[in-house]
Scaffold this motif. Sequence first.
Motif, PDB file in Angstrom:
ATOM      1  N   GLY A 221       0.829  -1.212   0.000  1.00 49.32           N
ATOM      2  CA  GLY A 221       0.000   0.000   0.000  1.00 49.32           C
ATOM      3  C   GLY A 221       0.857   1.253   0.000  1.00 49.32           C
ATOM      4  N   ILE A 222       1.892   1.263   0.836  1.00 51.49           N
ATOM      5  CA  ILE A 222       2.777   2.433   0.898  1.00 51.49           C
ATOM      6  C   ILE A 222       3.400   2.694  -0.476  1.00 51.49           C
ATOM      7  N   ALA A 223       3.911   1.595  -1.076  1.00 54.12           N
ATOM      8  CA  ALA A 223       4.597   1.739  -2.363  1.00 54.12           C
ATOM      9  C   ALA A 223       3.637   2.240  -3.443  1.00 54.12           C
ATOM     10  N   LEU A 224       2.442   1.647  -3.503  1.00 53.90           N
ATOM     11  CA  LEU A 224       1.497   2.006  -4.566  1.00 53.90           C
ATOM     12  C   LEU A 224       0.966   3.428  -4.385  1.00 53.90           C
ATOM     13  N   LYS A 225       0.624   3.756  -3.145  1.00 53.42           N
ATOM     14  CA  LYS A 225       0.117   5.114  -2.894  1.00 53.42           C
ATOM     15  C   LYS A 225       1.197   6.130  -3.219  1.00 53.42           C
TER      16      LYS A 225
ATOM     17  N   PRO B 198       9.476  -3.922  -2.699  1.00 54.11           N
ATOM     18  CA  PRO B 198       8.424  -3.022  -3.170  1.00 54.11           C
ATOM     19  C   PRO B 198       8.661  -2.532  -4.605  1.00 54.11           C
ATOM     20  N   ALA B 199       9.956  -2.298  -4.966  1.00 55.23           N
ATOM     21  CA  ALA B 199      10.238  -1.785  -6.313  1.00 55.23           C
ATOM     22  C   ALA B 199       9.843  -2.792  -7.393  1.00 55.23           C
ATOM     23  N   GLN B 200       9.999  -4.079  -7.064  1.00 56.71           N
ATOM     24  CA  GLN B 200       9.629  -5.099  -8.051  1.00 56.71           C
ATOM     25  C   GLN B 200       8.122  -5.098  -8.279  1.00 56.71           C
ATOM     26  N   MET B 201       7.392  -4.928  -7.174  1.00 55.05           N
ATOM     27  CA  MET B 201       5.944  -4.870  -7.282  1.00 55.05           C
ATOM     28  C   MET B 201       5.510  -3.666  -8.124  1.00 55.05           C
ATOM     29  N   LEU B 202       6.157  -2.527  -7.880  1.00 49.50           N
ATOM     30  CA  LEU B 202       5.810  -1.326  -8.648  1.00 49.50           C
ATOM     31  C   LEU B 202       6.073  -1.517 -10.136  1.00 49.50           C
ATOM     32  N   ALA B 203       7.208  -2.193 -10.469  1.00 45.28           N
ATOM     33  CA  ALA B 203       7.543  -2.418 -11.868  1.00 45.28           C
ATOM     34  C   ALA B 203       6.463  -3.267 -12.535  1.00 45.28           C
TER      35      ALA B 203
ATOM     36  N   GLY C 276      10.630 -10.694   3.193  1.00 44.10           N
ATOM     37  CA  GLY C 276      11.246 -10.324   1.924  1.00 44.10           C
ATOM     38  C   GLY C 276      10.969  -8.881   1.569  1.00 44.10           C
ATOM     39  N   LEU C 277       9.736  -8.436   1.842  1.00 38.54           N
ATOM     40  CA  LEU C 277       9.354  -7.063   1.527  1.00 38.54           C
ATOM     41  C   LEU C 277      10.223  -6.052   2.250  1.00 38.54           C
ATOM     42  N   PHE C 278      10.680  -6.438   3.446  1.00 40.33           N
ATOM     43  CA  PHE C 278      11.511  -5.509   4.222  1.00 40.33           C
ATOM     44  C   PHE C 278      12.997  -5.762   3.999  1.00 40.33           C
TER      45      PHE C 278
END
Lengths: 95, 122, 717
Positions: free
Chosen positions: B19-23, B109-114, C57-59
């Motif tokens: 959520g933090i990354a997407l927002k 998080p960066a992978q998810m954003l990509a 992993g996320l952290f």
Amino acid sequence: MPSLTIKDELTIYNAAEQKINLLVFLTAGDDLEINLANVTEIDTAGLQLLILIKREAAHLGKNLRFVMHSKAVLDVLELANLTGAFGDQVVLTQN
Amino acid sequence: MAKTILVVDDAASVRQVVGIALKGAGYDVIEACDGKDGLSKLNGQKIHLIISDVNMPNMDGITFVKELKQLPAYKFTPVIMLTTESQEGKKQEGQAAGAKAWVVKPFQPAQMLAAVSKLILP
Amino acid sequence: MSFDEQMRDALKTFVIESLELLQDMEDGLLGLEIDPEPSERINAIFRAAHTIKGSAGLFGLDHIVAFTHVVESVLDTLRDGKLNVSPELVAALLPCCDHMIELIQGVSDGHADANSSLSAAARQLLDGLESFLNPEPKQAMTAVQDTSERLESSGGGIVDSGNWHLFIQFGENCLRDGMDPLSFIRYLATLGEIVSLTTFSHAMPDADSMDPETSYLGFEIVLNSDADKATIESVFDFVREGSYIHILPLENRIPYYVELIESLGEENAQLGELLLKSGVITQRELQEGLNAQQAQIPQPSARIGEILVDQQVVQQPLVNAALEKQQQIKDNKARENQSIRVDAERLDKLIDLIGELVISSAAASLRGMQSADVVLQEANASVISLVEEVRDSALQLRMVPIGTTFNRFQRVVRDISKELGKDIKLVIGGADTEVDKSVVEKIGDPLMHLVRNAMDHGIERAEQRLENGKPAQGTLSLNAYHSSGNIVIEVSDDGGGLNRDKILAKAIERGLVQAGAALSDQEIFALIFEPGFSTADQISNLSGRGVGMDVVKRNIAELRGVIDIDSVPGRGTTLKIQLPLTLAIIDGFLAGVGDASYVIPLDRVVECVELPVDDHRDYMELRGEVLPFIRLRQLFRKTGPTAKRQNVIVVEHLGFKAGLVVDRLLGELQTVIKPLGKLFSHVQGVGGSTILGSGEVALIIDVPTLIRQQEHNPFPG
């Protein structure tokens, strides 16, 4: 001159309905205008429909113009490098 | 108008970080803690993308995607599955159900954003 | 709230959530053995470990991911029923649970970025789990490593690459699957700059049959990006299925990649690896190519290079470059493995000694024959055959391919072309022809002169060539081949050819021939080898060095060779140098005179006839022609009984025939030429000596010299 204003988005979600709308409109006359000002969202399915209707009009010898392109439409045409190919006068609007 | 993403995961920390990354990237985020919750959060509203874990209590991710794809309003909604290396079978199942994109856990998080930005822009 | 604050907040959630999950896990484990229907319980325990791993992993908490991964694997095996609940298993898992609690608490105490590797205690615990996992734990561990590796490489390619050419036809179902092609292209644009893009809609049928939910569009894109091919390829991961996606280096980048391939290290000579390392193909493309190769029926026949070009993942020139590189690596390897440098002098000494050894062993063998000792004779026989083998292989040591000498001329031809302002290419043939090292060393200068001469005087200027209907670019060829005991080296040009009349006029002017002499073309051409002869209308930088063709002829004569010239007006000139393979094996014809044996080079022998009746004339009639005799008995002043019936060996040189009268014909043989020492260099008519199997020395007849003597003095005494 018959004119059609597309009120909704032009995406895969409503592509089936929009195809019918556009083809019906094509029978409205020989000199046609489609207003794209309210197209807030457009994806590949929408772009395909614009290409299709333009091509179909040319086949039938009709004059079809897109006018008042919304920013979303302009962005997609720009990305697909089709702005020139469509040959419509593009007016840049503030959005 | 910002686009809306539904994040379905039973781990609150995952929902929170995603959520933090997407927002941060400019998306609107709705959270759900399992498949059942996910379906109930849809509410007929426009959802541009769904991120779903596979392994969840109450309703797992595969069942969730199958049910989702039955709903006319969401049959074209892209789904990113959160899979793990050892779950190649689950990935296949998910793809068959209609989740064509995936991110392998554990991810940053960066992978998810990509992955998200390949499918939709904010 | 700042991003950092948000993440700290999220980390708190993670700690609370994980500790809850671990508490559940502990409870679950404790109740596991008494639960009659444990599957739901096992699922819950598994999910706890699974969730902790994913969140950690996320952290970026890699040490927690690594540890939990093994625990999760064990639980996964348990869940699949491949493992049974046992007191030992629970006893092994409970301390793991405790350790995970410690790890999580460590995070909450601010050791989030603590040592990411596993502690000794953790390893011990995991070792305890291994017995439940066998034989899978190793694989499980590598899976984690793979992940981390991929994470690193996704940060950016090692290979700096440039422009890419993409062809993409998206799968027809991709819209229905929620994948929007334009969205992928937008993402692609974030990797670099889209220099040009063309949208193709020709796959879209007419309005009636067009399905608005089917994807029809295709795109051709030129992308300027520093990203490597694998990164660009990964953009389309989600839509690869059913799509047609080709990513090729842009045509104008091919030279860059060719250079890159050439500069690669030499550890791996696999074609696919070379292409992969240079970044023109990706691991996936290579794997698909290899799969396609394996799938060929009945057996893999197409080369991987062909397949990759076929699948349009790489262009032919790049495959060619990689093939060349592959060959180079192989050659270098072969050379490294099989070559040692040896001082030529030491080699000569060895060959000399072996020559002596042949004679000595033959002598020993003869002695043995005279005794009645059969064992000694057998021993000698085997020594002789071994010595012969040694001799043959020693001779091979001196042979080197002439290609190295020829290749030096590439540079020479290029430089001289520039100097002369002519466009001339060099064509090399027979580079593999093996020549004695001493020949290679000495032929360089004469060849240089002939090459310069041909370029300067032989090949015309481009304008003149075009006028004569020839290609503007002139061709100079260097060719080498073996011809029965000789090596032939040819220097040819496709120039204007020799001007017969001009040469003749010049020769008459210089008093080399008398006016009105009837000379054949061959004889006239040969005049250019006379001292001080030059027909060049103007003295260029190249000629006028005081080195004439006469010097070339002398150099070649020193190598005991001959040079012939052949020229067709308007078509070109060929200079043919015939050199003996000094110390080489030649085919000869063995003949006996008195108690001596002589070897006549087989290529000089035309036929053998019986001497009809010896009436002591010095000629006979052979099919209506006069055949002068050379009686070897007289020539070499041999005594001893004459055979009843003598034979004539008809030999030829430059169209002149002569008959060598001998006593006995002993047949063909392969033999080794041993040059005569300096002491005998004045002896005419003998080209060398050889040692026969019997240990006897036989002289090798120098036919050209004999015939020349015969010409000058046809009817001696």
